[in-house]
Design a protein around this motif. Structure first.
Motif, short mmCIF file in Angstrom:
data_model
loop_
_atom_site.label_atom_id
_atom_site.label_comp_id
_atom_site.label_asym_id
_atom_site.label_seq_id
_atom_site.Cartn_x
_atom_site.Cartn_y
_atom_site.Cartn_z
N GLU A 93 0.82 -1.19 0.00
CA GLU A 93 0.00 0.00 0.00
C GLU A 93 0.86 1.25 0.00
N THR B 71 1.99 -12.00 -9.35
CA THR B 71 0.94 -11.01 -9.21
C THR B 71 0.47 -10.56 -10.58
N THR C 134 -2.17 -7.92 -12.65
CA THR C 134 -2.95 -6.69 -12.49
C THR C 134 -3.80 -6.43 -13.72
N ASN D 116 -4.47 -8.13 -8.26
CA ASN D 116 -4.81 -6.79 -7.79
C ASN D 116 -6.21 -6.44 -8.26
N THR D 117 -7.00 -5.80 -7.41
CA THR D 117 -8.39 -5.48 -7.78
C THR D 117 -8.64 -3.98 -7.89
N TYR E 103 -6.45 -0.53 -9.78
CA TYR E 103 -5.23 -0.12 -10.49
C TYR E 103 -5.51 1.12 -11.30
N ASN F 167 -6.13 -9.18 -3.80
CA ASN F 167 -5.83 -8.05 -2.93
C ASN F 167 -7.04 -7.14 -2.79
N ASN G 116 -7.74 -3.42 -1.29
CA ASN G 116 -7.14 -2.19 -0.77
C ASN G 116 -8.19 -1.40 -0.01
N GLU H 238 -4.72 -4.77 2.17
CA GLU H 238 -3.65 -3.80 2.06
C GLU H 238 -4.27 -2.40 2.11
N SER I 104 -0.95 -7.46 4.18
CA SER I 104 0.23 -7.06 3.40
C SER I 104 1.07 -6.12 4.26
#
Length: 321
Positions: free
Chosen positions: A45, A77, A79, A117-118, A120, A156, A158, A197, A251
């Motif tokens: 993060e 990972t 994205t 990653n969800t 970006y 992930n 955030n 994160e 994370s």
């Protein structure tokens, strides 16, 4: 009730990207998943926090976890918007072809897991409504393809990104929205784990206005710490209540505290400390059972004097007991 901290176990894996192969290594020490290297695609993060505070303490029902971990993890990972689904609204067939190429490359490197990653570049790859968005569908398509190839899947979430989507709403509405998203993640994404994160807070004017209304005179910094922990715990417990077969990870990207400023801290000189700069007592999150495993991101080199790789890993491994 404190529950035992559990971990994803990995022995050794190379972290790859589809446009390059960075000098990044995953390793496993005492149950802590570690991503090491300055070009890590497993990004932590941002140091900037958001206005993620709440006003009251609530009793949370204890949900006993019921999940398993792979014996070892060899992960990459991915994205959306960067590695695939680069054009919003592109045909499903294009996305399927991109995913097929990704899965083929993963198999060629003999990896066994993906981390998705969800959020970006200012875009969310999930939905809060009953209608599935094209962005969310792109993630679901990747998960389905990964499962068909017998890969473990982690996503992930955030927290700050979710909260900031409702930045103009009142505080409780923002927390309610985060709870909704955490529930949807654990209900709709058939993942083997969800990694939290983006949980840092800040001494912003907005947070201070929340404190003056609801802080009960405990002190602004104490309020930030307490409510940051509350927000993290709400996200974690929402996931466990929705599906107790999904483990929750945390994370870790910064030192909890440097020993020069806190005798219980690590022998590091990190320029950003979770406890004092991010108002997040990450060690207490572990002790209180908010996380089931640690995803430790050491972004410096093996010879980094500020964040020595071995020192960082061993310190956090000592917390994973």
């Amino acid at each position: 009730m404190k529950k035992a901290l559990r971990f994803v176990s990995i022995m050794l894996a190379v972290l790859i990207s589809f446009s390059y192969i960075p000098q990044v290594i995953y390793s496993y020490t005492n149950g802590v998943v570690v991503a090491q290297g300055s070009d890590s695609a497993l990004s932590g993060e941002e140091a900037e926090g958001s206005d993620n505070a709440v006003t009251t303490e609530e009793e949370q029902a204890v949900v006993e976890p019921n999940f398993t971990f792979p014996d070892e993890l060899r992960a990459v990972t991915i994205t959306p918007g960067k590695d695939y689904y680069k054009t919003t609204g592109q045909p499903d067939q294009t996305t399927e072809n991109e995913i097929a190429d990704i899965i083929e490359k993963i198999n060629s490197f003999e990896l066994n897991s993906i981390i998705i990653n969800t959020s970006y570049d200012g875009k969310a790859y999930y939905s809060s409504s009953a209608t599935t968005t094209p962005e969310e569908n792109a993630v679901k398509m990747l998960i389905e393809a990964a499962k068909k190839s017998y890969l473990f899947v982690y996503v992930n979430l955030n927290i700050n990104y979710v909260l900031n989507e409702y930045s103009d709403a009142d505080l409780q509405s923002r927390i309610d929205y985060m709870t909704l998203i955490a529930n949807r993640f654990s209900r709709d994404y058939k993942a083997d784990g969800i990694i939290l994160e983006g949980y840092y807070s800040s001494n912003s004017t907005t947070n201070y206005s929340y404190y003056t209304k609801n802080g009960s005179g405990i002190g602004f910094e104490n309020w930030l710490l307490e409510n940051g922990a509350y927000v993290f715990s709400v996200a974690s417990q929402t996931i466990h209540k929705t599906d107790n077969s999904i483990p929750v990870g945390i994370s870790i990207v910064n030192a909890w505290a440097n020993s020069s400023q806190n005798e219980n801290g690590s022998d590091t000189s990190d320029s950003f400390q979770a406890l004092t700069d991010g108002y997040s007592d990450t060690v207490s999150y572990l002790k209180n059972g908010y996380a089931d495993f640690i995803m430790l991101n050491t972004t410096g080199s093996l010879t980094d004097s500020a964040m020595p790789f071995k020192t960082v890993v061993e310190w956090w491994s000592g917390k994973a007991v």
